[in-house]
Each structure stands twice: as structure tokens, then as C-alpha cells.
Design an enzyme around this catalytic site. Structure first.
Site, PDB file in Angstrom:
ATOM      1  N   SER A   1       0.593  -1.267  -0.091  1.00  0.00           N
ATOM      2  CA  SER A   1       0.037   0.097   0.085  1.00  0.00           C
ATOM      3  C   SER A   1       0.719   1.166   0.498  1.00  0.00           C
ATOM      4  O   SER A   1       1.973   1.430   0.604  1.00  0.00           O
ATOM      5  CB  SER A   1      -0.831  -0.180   0.934  1.00  0.00           C
ATOM      6  OG  SER A   1      -1.328   1.509   1.673  1.00  0.00           O
TER       7      SER A   1
ATOM      8  N   TYR B   1      -1.608  -0.011  10.738  1.00  0.00           N
ATOM      9  CA  TYR B   1      -1.805  -0.288   9.150  1.00  0.00           C
ATOM     10  C   TYR B   1      -0.662   0.370   8.068  1.00  0.00           C
ATOM     11  O   TYR B   1      -0.025  -0.363   7.708  1.00  0.00           O
ATOM     12  CB  TYR B   1      -3.099   0.486   8.912  1.00  0.00           C
ATOM     13  CG  TYR B   1      -3.330  -0.130   7.467  1.00  0.00           C
ATOM     14  CD1 TYR B   1      -3.268  -0.981   7.240  1.00  0.00           C
ATOM     15  CD2 TYR B   1      -3.445   0.700   5.869  1.00  0.00           C
ATOM     16  CE1 TYR B   1      -3.626  -1.552   5.423  1.00  0.00           C
ATOM     17  CE2 TYR B   1      -4.063   0.371   4.891  1.00  0.00           C
ATOM     18  CZ  TYR B   1      -3.875  -0.732   4.948  1.00  0.00           C
ATOM     19  OH  TYR B   1      -4.116  -1.560   3.256  1.00  0.00           O
TER      20      TYR B   1
HETATM   21  N1  LIG Z   1      -8.372  -0.242  -1.015  1.00  0.00           N
HETATM   22  C1  LIG Z   1      -7.780  -0.017  -0.225  1.00  0.00           C
HETATM   23  O1  LIG Z   1      -7.702   1.609  -0.670  1.00  0.00           O
HETATM   24  C2  LIG Z   1      -5.832  -0.161  -0.593  1.00  0.00           C
HETATM   25  C3  LIG Z   1      -5.061   0.086  -0.496  1.00  0.00           C
HETATM   26  C4  LIG Z   1      -4.112   0.071  -0.717  1.00  0.00           C
HETATM   27  C5  LIG Z   1      -3.606  -1.556  -0.807  1.00  0.00           C
HETATM   28  N2  LIG Z   1      -4.732  -2.287   0.065  1.00  0.00           N
HETATM   29  C6  LIG Z   1      -4.540  -3.674   0.291  1.00  0.00           C
HETATM   30  O2  LIG Z   1      -4.832  -4.161  -0.688  1.00  0.00           O
HETATM   31  C7  LIG Z   1      -5.573  -5.320  -0.330  1.00  0.00           C
HETATM   32  C8  LIG Z   1      -7.185  -5.633  -0.587  1.00  0.00           C
HETATM   33  O3  LIG Z   1      -7.778  -5.134   0.124  1.00  0.00           O
HETATM   34  P1  LIG Z   1      -9.384  -4.783  -0.877  1.00  0.00           P
HETATM   35  O4  LIG Z   1      -9.203  -3.412  -0.259  1.00  0.00           O
HETATM   36  O5  LIG Z   1      -9.119  -6.169  -1.896  1.00  0.00           O
HETATM   37  O6  LIG Z   1      -9.989  -5.912   0.853  1.00  0.00           O
HETATM   38  P2  LIG Z   1     -11.117  -6.062   0.643  1.00  0.00           P
HETATM   39  O7  LIG Z   1     -11.643  -5.781  -0.501  1.00  0.00           O
HETATM   40  O8  LIG Z   1     -11.377  -5.936   2.307  1.00  0.00           O
HETATM   41  O9  LIG Z   1     -10.351  -7.845   0.301  1.00  0.00           O
HETATM   42  C9  LIG Z   1     -10.005  -8.099   1.355  1.00  0.00           C
HETATM   43  C10 LIG Z   1      -9.468  -9.539   1.857  1.00  0.00           C
HETATM   44  O10 LIG Z   1      -8.298 -10.159   2.818  1.00  0.00           O
HETATM   45  C11 LIG Z   1      -9.085 -11.553   2.740  1.00  0.00           C
HETATM   46  N3  LIG Z   1      -8.574 -11.686   4.401  1.00  0.00           N
HETATM   47  C12 LIG Z   1      -8.650 -11.063   5.738  1.00  0.00           C
HETATM   48  N4  LIG Z   1      -8.381 -11.371   6.205  1.00  0.00           N
HETATM   49  C13 LIG Z   1      -7.449 -12.608   5.814  1.00  0.00           C
HETATM   50  C14 LIG Z   1      -7.057 -13.861   6.789  1.00  0.00           C
HETATM   51  N5  LIG Z   1      -6.986 -14.047   7.979  1.00  0.00           N
HETATM   52  N6  LIG Z   1      -6.648 -14.749   6.133  1.00  0.00           N
HETATM   53  C15 LIG Z   1      -6.988 -14.641   4.368  1.00  0.00           C
HETATM   54  N7  LIG Z   1      -8.114 -14.221   4.223  1.00  0.00           N
HETATM   55  C16 LIG Z   1      -8.103 -12.440   4.473  1.00  0.00           C
HETATM   56  C17 LIG Z   1     -10.727 -11.285   2.549  1.00  0.00           C
HETATM   57  O11 LIG Z   1     -10.917 -12.397   2.796  1.00  0.00           O
HETATM   58  P3  LIG Z   1     -11.680 -13.308   4.470  1.00  0.00           P
HETATM   59  O12 LIG Z   1     -12.226 -12.420   5.067  1.00  0.00           O
HETATM   60  O13 LIG Z   1     -13.153 -13.929   3.108  1.00  0.00           O
HETATM   61  O14 LIG Z   1     -11.075 -14.334   4.422  1.00  0.00           O
HETATM   62  C18 LIG Z   1     -10.560 -10.529   1.514  1.00  0.00           C
HETATM   63  O15 LIG Z   1     -10.709 -11.210   0.407  1.00  0.00           O
HETATM   64  C19 LIG Z   1      -5.367  -5.901   0.611  1.00  0.00           C
HETATM   65  O16 LIG Z   1      -3.662  -6.044   1.850  1.00  0.00           O
HETATM   66  C20 LIG Z   1      -5.012  -4.228   1.347  1.00  0.00           C
HETATM   67  O17 LIG Z   1      -4.717  -4.011   2.523  1.00  0.00           O
HETATM   68  C21 LIG Z   1      -5.755  -1.774   0.039  1.00  0.00           C
END
Ligand SMILES: NC(=O)c1ccc[n+]([C@@H]2O[C@H](COP(=O)([O-])OP(=O)(O)OC[C@H]3O[C@@H](n4cnc5c(N)ncnc54)[C@H](OP(=O)(O)O)[C@@H]3O)[C@@H](O)[C@H]2O)c1
Length: 256
Positions: free
Chosen positions: A139, A152
Site C-alpha cells: 500500500s 496499518y
Molecule cells: N482498498 C484500498 O484502498 C487499498 C489500498 C492499498 C492497499 N490495499 C490492500 O489490498 C489488499 C486487498 O484489499 P481490498 O481493498 O480488496 O480489501 P477487502 O475487500 O477488504 O479484501 C480483503 C481480503 O483479504 C481477505 N482476508 C482478510 N483477512 C484474512 C486472513 N486472515 N486470511 C485470509 N484472507 C484474509 C478477505 O477475505 P476473507 O474475509 O474471506 O478471509 C478479503 O478477501 C489488502 O492487503 C489491502 O491492505 C487496499
């Protein structure tokens, strides 16, 4: 090309699901993992119906034994070419002064140790492929700090450190390490999780921002980096919406 296999963690929503779709369309056999089995089963069924190869494995990346069992369950004759370490997320926006250590621990567990567990478990299979790729979805919070970013920011700096260290350590091995660092991405669940289900606070993150990135934008970036020729290592890709020039500098339409 002969079938290549990609493992995507956190494939049950947002960036992970979009990346799995994108890699399947690019011809990869995709192994979808996340804790919510119903969601990854549904995505695997959708991709299979569309003529792709997709399988679902329920997996909590913070559970080392489960991760090792997952790695052991993989067919040794079918190497893993790509691992996308996407599972992760944020909890809360408390300042350092009052942040809950339990939240910090939970964020470290998933964003840092989760990456460590799955990468360690799959590294032999990635190396055996003769052309492996590890992607770390960090991120912009892993590259700079912001008030309230707290645990975070700390955890994503940890993920960034894994990517940069691993790249040094694997130099000379047939595995490259790609870090993709998105800025503001409007996904279904990221902010809802951060604000523990408070829809109003979650929506406020994107208020007035004409076009935050979408999960598909990030998936497209990951797929591009992964499909470069094997000798090309895209070390780090920072991707933000045009309206976000820096973590702190976001253009919001007046009145929003
Ligand atoms: N959205 C943003 O603005 C943003 C920006 C920069 C980086 N990111 C990063 O990008 C990645 C995906 O984010 P997103 O926006 O797609 O978020 P999201 O929609 O909340 O998805 C998060 C995913 O991680 C999985 N997860 C969480 N805890 C887990 C665990 N203990 N074991 C296995 N799976 C787990 C969740 O699935 P389950 O709950 O089914 O396990 C879900 O599929 C993350 O690493 C986030 O930090 C996001």
C-alpha cells in the site's frame, strides 16, 4: 503457453477477487484462497463456467499450520508460478497515542505474518517452476505515514520490507518479487472493515473523490506486472487515482 498456476490470497472480495478473474482471463489456472469458503467457491464456479480453470481452498493466512497443509495439498507435478499475497486490511484510524494493541497485532498478523507464512510455504514450488513470481500487495501506507494510519502504516511498512528483503535474498534464483502499492481504492469491504461496519464513516473516505481506483484497476496493474517476460522484474508499482497526488493530497469536489 502450457498452463501456469497462480495462487491468490484474499480472493473472496475486492482486489483479490478482481486479480483472480484477471489472471484467469490471462490463461492462468487460479487457486483462490480466503477464509469465506462460500465466496471463493462461488467465484471458482463462475470462472469455471466461463471456461477457466479455478479451484477454491478456504484458508486463513494467519494460521501457519493451515498454510502448510495447503502447500502440502498442492500437486507436486503442477508447480506454482505466481503467488499474489493480497489478503490484508486495516482496523481503525486511532492515533498512535491511543491505538489498541490488539488491532495492531491483528494487522501485523494478516499483513506481515500472512505474507511471510504463504510465501515461505510456497517458495519451494515457486522455485521449482523455474520462473516464479511473488507479488506483495502492500500500500502507499507502506511507503509513507499519515495521521491515524497507525498500525496499518506500521504493518504495510513490514510488508514492504518483506518484498525488498526477499528480492535481495532471491537474487540468482528463478523467482522475482513484485510489490504493488495502491493508494485509494474503492472496494466493497476495505473501509467497512476498517470502520467495523460503520457505512457512513466508510463512505466518507471516498466523499467527493470523482474516481477512486477500482479493484479492477489494481488487478490490471498486477496482471500487467506478472505477465512481463520472466527476466523483467517490476520492483515496485505505486498506483493512485488521479485525484490523489499523495497520501495527504486528495482532490474532493466541493460540496461533497
Ligand atoms: N482498498 C484500498 O484502498 C487499498 C489500498 C492499498 C492497499 N490495499 C490492500 O489490498 C489488499 C486487498 O484489499 P481490498 O481493498 O480488496 O480489501 P477487502 O475487500 O477488504 O479484501 C480483503 C481480503 O483479504 C481477505 N482476508 C482478510 N483477512 C484474512 C486472513 N486472515 N486470511 C485470509 N484472507 C484474509 C478477505 O477475505 P476473507 O474475509 O474471506 O478471509 C478479503 O478477501 C489488502 O492487503 C489491502 O491492505 C487496499
Amino acid at each position: 503457453m502450457s498452463t501456469r498456476t497462480a495462487v491468490v490470497t484474499g480472493a473472496s472480495s475486492g482486489i483479490g477477487a478482481a486479480t483472480a478473474r484477471r489472471l484467469a482471463e490471462a490463461g492462468y489456472r487460479v487457486l483462490l484462497t480466503a477464509r469465506r469458503e462460500d465466496r471463493i467457491e462461488a467465484l471458482a464456479a463462475e470462472l469455471t463456467a466461463a471456461g477457466h480453470e479455478a479451484l477454491a481452498y478456504p484458508l486463513d493466512v494467519t494460521d501457519r499450520e493451515a498454510v502448510d497443509a495447503f502447500a502440502a495439498s498442492l500437486d507436486p507435478h503442477s508447480p506454482v508460478h505466481v503467488l499474489v499475497n493480497n489478503a490484508g486490511g486495516a482496523l481503525g484510524t486511532d492515533p498512535v497515542a491511543t491505538g489498541d494493541p490488539a488491532d495492531w497485532r491483528a494487522m501485523y498478523e494478516v499483513n506481515v505474518l500472512g505474507v511471510l507464512h504463504v510465501t515461505q510455504a510456497l517458495l519451494p514450488a515457486l522455485t521449482a517452476s523455474g520462473d516464479g513470481t511473488v507479488v506483495v500487495l502492500s500500500s502507499t501506507a507502506g511507503l509513507g505515514t499519515y495521521e491515524g494510519g497507525g498500525g496499518y502504516v506500521a504493518a504495510k511498512h513490514g510488508a514492504h520490507a518483506i518484498a525488498t528483503t526477499l528480492r535481495l535474498e532471491l537474487c540468482g534464483d528463478p523467482v522475482r518479487v513484485i510489490e504493488v502499492a495502491p493508494g485509494m481504492v474503492r472496494t466493497e469491504e476495505f473501509s467497512l472493515t476498517r470502520f467495523r461496519g460503520d457505512e457512513e464513516k466508510a463512505a466518507a473516505v471516498y466523499a467527493g473523490v470523482a474516481e477512486p481506483l477500482t479493484a479492477e484497476d489494481v488487478a490490471d496493474t498486477v496482471a500487467w506486472a506478472v505477465t512481463r517476460p520472466p527476466h523483467v522484474n517490476i520492483d515496485l508499482l505505486v498506483v493512485r487515482p488521479r485525484a490523489q497526488a499523495a497520501n495527504h493530497k486528495v482532490h474532493r469536489e466541493p460540496g461533497a
